[in-house]
Design an enzyme around this catalytic site. Structure first.
Site, mmCIF file in Angstrom:
data_model
loop_
_atom_site.group_PDB
_atom_site.id
_atom_site.type_symbol
_atom_site.label_atom_id
_atom_site.label_comp_id
_atom_site.label_asym_id
_atom_site.label_seq_id
_atom_site.Cartn_x
_atom_site.Cartn_y
_atom_site.Cartn_z
ATOM 1 N N ASN A 7 39.500 47.993 34.248
ATOM 2 C CA ASN A 7 38.191 47.573 35.017
ATOM 3 C C ASN A 7 39.673 46.275 36.071
ATOM 4 O O ASN A 7 39.723 44.932 34.963
ATOM 5 C CB ASN A 7 37.484 46.468 34.730
ATOM 6 C CG ASN A 7 36.551 46.214 35.521
ATOM 7 O OD1 ASN A 7 36.704 45.764 37.163
ATOM 8 N ND2 ASN A 7 35.327 45.451 35.302
ATOM 9 N N ARG A 99 37.476 51.560 37.752
ATOM 10 C CA ARG A 99 36.778 50.781 38.202
ATOM 11 C C ARG A 99 37.386 50.657 39.752
ATOM 12 O O ARG A 99 37.754 49.383 40.162
ATOM 13 C CB ARG A 99 35.547 49.538 38.081
ATOM 14 C CG ARG A 99 35.266 49.157 39.209
ATOM 15 C CD ARG A 99 34.237 47.598 38.379
ATOM 16 N NE ARG A 99 33.706 47.040 39.023
ATOM 17 C CZ ARG A 99 33.170 46.083 39.278
ATOM 18 N NH1 ARG A 99 34.046 45.462 39.135
ATOM 19 N NH2 ARG A 99 32.054 45.550 40.389
ATOM 20 N N HIS A 187 27.741 48.137 42.323
ATOM 21 C CA HIS A 187 26.575 48.327 41.090
ATOM 22 C C HIS A 187 26.392 50.218 40.809
ATOM 23 O O HIS A 187 25.946 50.167 39.959
ATOM 24 C CB HIS A 187 25.574 47.323 41.037
ATOM 25 C CG HIS A 187 25.750 46.348 40.572
ATOM 26 N ND1 HIS A 187 25.060 45.901 41.145
ATOM 27 C CD2 HIS A 187 26.710 45.278 40.495
ATOM 28 C CE1 HIS A 187 25.805 43.894 41.176
ATOM 29 N NE2 HIS A 187 26.487 44.437 40.552
ATOM 30 N N HIS A 215 19.471 46.662 37.930
ATOM 31 C CA HIS A 215 20.852 46.065 37.163
ATOM 32 C C HIS A 215 21.097 44.492 37.999
ATOM 33 O O HIS A 215 21.305 44.049 39.318
ATOM 34 C CB HIS A 215 21.857 46.626 38.051
ATOM 35 C CG HIS A 215 23.505 45.851 37.368
ATOM 36 N ND1 HIS A 215 24.450 46.843 36.827
ATOM 37 C CD2 HIS A 215 24.010 44.787 37.452
ATOM 38 C CE1 HIS A 215 25.073 46.422 36.544
ATOM 39 N NE2 HIS A 215 24.787 45.186 36.999
ATOM 40 N N ARG A 248 24.991 33.516 44.258
ATOM 41 C CA ARG A 248 25.558 34.081 44.914
ATOM 42 C C ARG A 248 23.768 34.011 45.532
ATOM 43 O O ARG A 248 23.037 34.351 44.947
ATOM 44 C CB ARG A 248 25.829 35.229 45.536
ATOM 45 C CG ARG A 248 26.799 36.068 45.223
ATOM 46 C CD ARG A 248 27.151 37.546 44.942
ATOM 47 N NE ARG A 248 27.698 37.726 43.470
ATOM 48 C CZ ARG A 248 28.121 39.126 43.532
ATOM 49 N NH1 ARG A 248 27.372 40.150 44.096
ATOM 50 N NH2 ARG A 248 28.760 39.267 42.370
ATOM 51 N N GLU A 390 28.668 50.948 31.972
ATOM 52 C CA GLU A 390 29.877 51.544 32.958
ATOM 53 C C GLU A 390 31.551 51.824 32.320
ATOM 54 O O GLU A 390 31.898 53.464 32.991
ATOM 55 C CB GLU A 390 30.120 50.288 33.422
ATOM 56 C CG GLU A 390 28.384 49.892 34.350
ATOM 57 C CD GLU A 390 28.837 48.371 35.144
ATOM 58 O OE1 GLU A 390 28.744 48.557 36.216
ATOM 59 O OE2 GLU A 390 29.018 46.869 34.267
#
Length: 406
Positions: A7, A99, A187, A215, A248, A390
């Site tokens: 990742n 990823r 996600h 999530h 965010r 993940e």
């Protein structure tokens, strides 16, 4: 069978190695036999390299490396040298799963990487400027280090790529469709994994279930999963849409942005910084993007922290309601990621408004190392807390996509 997962982010890289010969139950995620991290945020001109093995051997060191590819080479070197050695040679690695944040409209599943896939990741950089360049750089670095090894791109957007047009299309001018301006969702690897894990825990076929997967971490998104597919989600063209998050804003009236441009002279870069780095829990509380610290401050009487938590819950409940409407029913509500896996307060407060549907939670809820069902036996809707895996999902996708692997 050994699968490396990478990742590659803009300022940090995470990697792990799975030995799939140890995975006796495909529904349960095995522990990686090695994991490592590169972090360039601590000191200019330096990278912090940490590595550890399943047996407990560990390495932590600062290296004078700024080049990301050079950093990846140093990280992989810990697989074959020193106390963290778990391989005799890097050639023991059978495949690499990456990823990749944005796959656009072209990719509805994981895919073996070739020149066309790399070109697509490059072409989509304007839609994910903070992520796709680093993801592509990681792919090139692995090619340079490991040669012609099978590599697989696992796209965050892929799980949502089959959303109905009514859910994926923005109500702007029709020309936006041709310009690729639509709701993609993110996600996806996490949502896909926890949906399948929920089916396993319930002893049901995923194709027969209606699920809402939540999530909730520093980034937050919901997905409405029906018949095994995402039919709606809260993130959109970018990961900025939807729920209130750590730093965010989530969805805001676009008129606010027009106002800030016209009246305050804001540039695109300033708006980007404001909405992605200075909003959400951090912006409202003035304390942190970490919900744990905000809740602690709220419990000590901090008014802005209290407002931030109440706003987070309000947005979460509202979006759960919208996913419920998209599904037309609900078998299970699933919580995952940092907040979703650990905060009993969020479980309780998020579920409370849905008691009228017969959703009831157990008393004395708490964190668990295992996945758990926190609903009462008589609850009409199951409520699951699932630890997202993940990395394991990427490893599985890599194995599936590389059909020529032994």
């Amino acid at each position: 069978m050994k699968i490396l997962v990478l990742n590659a982010g803009s300022s940090s890289h995470k990697s792990c190695l799975f030995d799939l010969t140890q995975a006796s139950d495909a529904s349960l995620a095995p522990s990686p036999i090695w994991r490592a991290t590169l972090d360039w945020t601590h000191a200019e001109g330096q990278v912090e390299l940490s590595a550890e093995t399943e047996s407990g051997s560990a390495l932590n060191q600062s290296l004078p490396i700024t080049d990301k590819a050079e950093g990846i080479a140093a990280m992989l070197n810990t697989l074959v040298e020193g106390e963290t050695q778990v391989l005799d040679s890097l050639s023991d690695i059978d495949g690499v799963g990456h990823r990749v944040v944005h796959g656009g409209r072209d990719y509805v599943d994981s895919v073996r990487i070739d020149s066309d896939v790399k070109a697509a990741i490059q072409r989509l950089i304007p839609l994910a400027p903070a992520h796709n360049p680093a993801n592509l750089q990681g792919i090139h670095a692995i090619e340079a280090i490991l040669g012609d090894i099978p590599q697989v791109a696992v796209f965050d957007t892929a799980f949502h790529a089959q959303m109905p047009a009514a859910a994926a299309t923005y109500p702007g001018p029709y020309a936006w469709i041709d310009q690729g301006i639509q709701r993609y969702g993110f996600h996806g690897t996490s949502h896909r994994y926890v949906a399948q894990r929920a089916a396993n825990l319930l002893g049901r076929d995923l194709a027969d279930l209606k699920l809402i997967t939540c999530h909730l971490g520093n980034g937050c998104s919901l997905a409405a999963v029906k018949n095994g597919h995402s039919i709606d989600t809260t993130m959109g063209f970018t990961p900025l849409e939807g729920l209130m998050m750590g730093s965010r804003s989530g969805s805001v009236d676009p008129g606010i942005l027009i106002h800030l441009i016209r009246q305050e002279g804001y540039s695109g870069d300033r708006l980007d910084q404001l909405l992605n780095k200075e909003s959400g829990l951090k912006g409202i509380s003035g304390i942190s993007n970490d919900l744990r610290l905000v809740i602690d401050a709220m419990e000590q009487g901090h008014d802005r922290a209290k407002l931030a938590v109440e706003m987070f819950l309000h947005r979460l409940r509202r979006e759960i309601g919208s996913m419920l409407a998209s599904l037309g029913g609900l078998d299970a509500l699933v919580f995952t990621a940092g907040i979703g896996e650990n905060s009993a307060l969020i479980w309780q407060q998020a579920c409370e408004p849905f008691a009228f549907l017969g959703l009831n939670l157990q008393d004395n809820l708490g964190r668990s190392a295992a996945d758990q069902d926190i609903a009462t036996p008589d609850s009409s809707i199951r409520v699951l807390v699932i630890h997202t895996q993940e990395e394991w999902a990427i490893a599985q996708a890599c194995l599936k996509s590389c059909s020529n692997l032994p």
